[in-house]
Design a protein around this motif. Sequence first.
Motif: not given
Length: 301
Positions: A96-122
Amino acid sequence: MNLENLKDIIKNNLENKTAEAKRVFHGRGKFYENFSYLTVDSFNNVFFVTFYEENIAEEKILELLKNIAKSFNFENFIIQRKYKDSEFYELIFGEIPENFYVLENSLKYKINFKNRNLGLFFDIKDARAYIKSISKNKTVLNLFSYTCAFSVSSIAGGAKSVINIDMSSNSLNIGRENHNINNLDTKKVKFFSYDILKSFGKIKKLSPYDIIIIDPPSFQKGSFILNKDYEKVIKRLDEYTNSGAIILACLNDPFIESEFIKELFNKYLINFKYLKRIPQNKEFVINDEEKGLKSLVFIKN
């Protein structure tokens, strides 16, 4: 629909996968019979699965998904059981990555695999792309900003300035990080931890705005109840905005239809015209679009 159908849909949606985040199975829209409790996402090297309800087929589904994840060379397979109150993440393989970012429309967003909500609504990806496309040289107000993904899109699109307002200072801190990891100039961006309904005077002092984004929770105990509080925000938009201003009004309650927002504009903002509805991202298939995300665009005459 059976497990073989599920396997085929996911494998087909994973063909030509890229580093960009992608929903490869969306059961929540009740488009696929018998699988409304399941979603599957591809986050670059992470295969991410969410179970929204407990189901007797979960073990069989996990075995099937594990084989798919390995066949497409995912490094990490993580599941989330949203029906649990705690310890809702489980690692199937990898890490489970600690500092993980997803790409959306070529922009990066931080994702947290600890919180109930990841940090981005896709599901609101296409609305963010729309805001990016109209932001050049505009002043933007981002209400209920959460982790400021709309702000990132706006600044990436050349916005003159963005004001982010959300009650959660932790979410706003992630928002700052989302700007930094994209090398965006935060001198143009402000972050305010305000209760919006108690801060209309402060918001007005920073006006006028060319674009206002309203993307509230359906229900936030003690602070915002959509069906009674949305109109308190709508009533203020005329005094906050320049001529020609664009309003993106979002609604993500399956029990309240888009007419709810249109009626509020007709009642309180007669000088605003309804332009269009931004379709929900096509990856989020749904039986009834009124049960899903509603993203409505209005313009001030």
